[in-house]
Write an enzyme that holds these catalytic residues in place. Structure first.
Site: not given
Ligand code: PRP
Length: 211
Positions: A106, A110, A202, A205
């Site tokens: 994500r 944005t 997160d 993380d």
């Molecule tokens: C997080 C999570 C989801 C997403 C959820 O991933 O694991 O994939 O955000 O958010 P959304 O419903 O608003 O789309 P992240 O971007 O932190 O990536 P990662 O899994 O690589 O840490």
């Protein structure tokens, strides 16, 4: 409004205890992983409810009787990277499940999902496709992932997550009303940074120890 027939929020003492461990910001990576493993097992058990079964004869030490085997192809699709934390729980139950990967993060500005890797097994059109990701926040990543899998022919999809926000549940149910959601908790809301409140921070993380 929530489609209650298509969402299962699991109410179980072990989940309540382990979610508390996962939410606690002082929980270390090793303890986080153990609690995640336990919750994932309960989620996987529910995600595999009501799958097609076939009768097979089995001979006990006493006599012949009816046994059962799973009569469905199961494909697990973790949304990278945090979704990887939920894969083992499903493959422990279904050792021959095939695993496809959808790389998506994500964008921090944005808040929209960005794709960076796709590797999906053939034949998902006839499979039960279990999409897994610990977090359903805005629902952007889940909706994009499921939309993509449908464009590749998937027809029978379930989405499993640890924690969901009402906003993400609403979006997913609106865009993909056929997809059932299995979650350990529906939290209060999203904050101004689109993080789930109270959430657990997160998930990626915390699973991988990258902060
Ligand atoms: C997080 C999570 C989801 C997403 C959820 O991933 O694991 O994939 O955000 O958010 P959304 O419903 O608003 O789309 P992240 O971007 O932190 O990536 P990662 O899994 O690589 O840490």
């Amino acid at each position: 409004m929530q489609n209650t027939e298509k969402i299962l929020e699991i109410d179980h003492p072990i989940i309540a205890r382990d979610l508390t461990i996962l939410r606690n910001k002082s929980t270390t990576t090793d303890v986080f992983r153990l609690a995640l493993g336990r919750i994932s097992t309960i989620l996987a058990y529910h995600a595999l409810m009501n799958i097609p079964m076939k009768d097979i004869p089995v001979e006990t030490p006493i006599q012949m009787t009816t046994g059962y085997k799973i009569d469905a192809e199961i494909v697990v699709i973790p949304i990278l990277r945090a979704g990887l934390g939920l894969v083992d729980a499903i493959t422990n139950f279904i050792p021959d499940a095939r695993v496809g990967h959808l790389g998506m993060y994500r964008d921090e500005v944005t808040k929209k999902p960005v794709d960076y890797y796709v590797n999906i097994p053939n034949g998902i059109e006839n499979a039960l496709v279990l999409v897994v990701d610990p977090m359903l926040a805005t629902g952007g990543s889940a909706c994009d992932a499921i939309g993509f899998l449908k464009s590749q022919g998937a027809k029978n999809i379930r989405f499993t997550c640890l924690i969901s926000a009402p906003e993400g549940v609403a979006k997913l149910q609106e865009e993909h009303p056929d997809v059932s959601i299995i979650t350990a908790a529906i939290d209060e809301k999203l904050n101004e940074n689109k993080f789930i409140v109270p959430g657990l921070g997160d998930a990626g993380d915390r699973i991988f120890g990258t902060t």
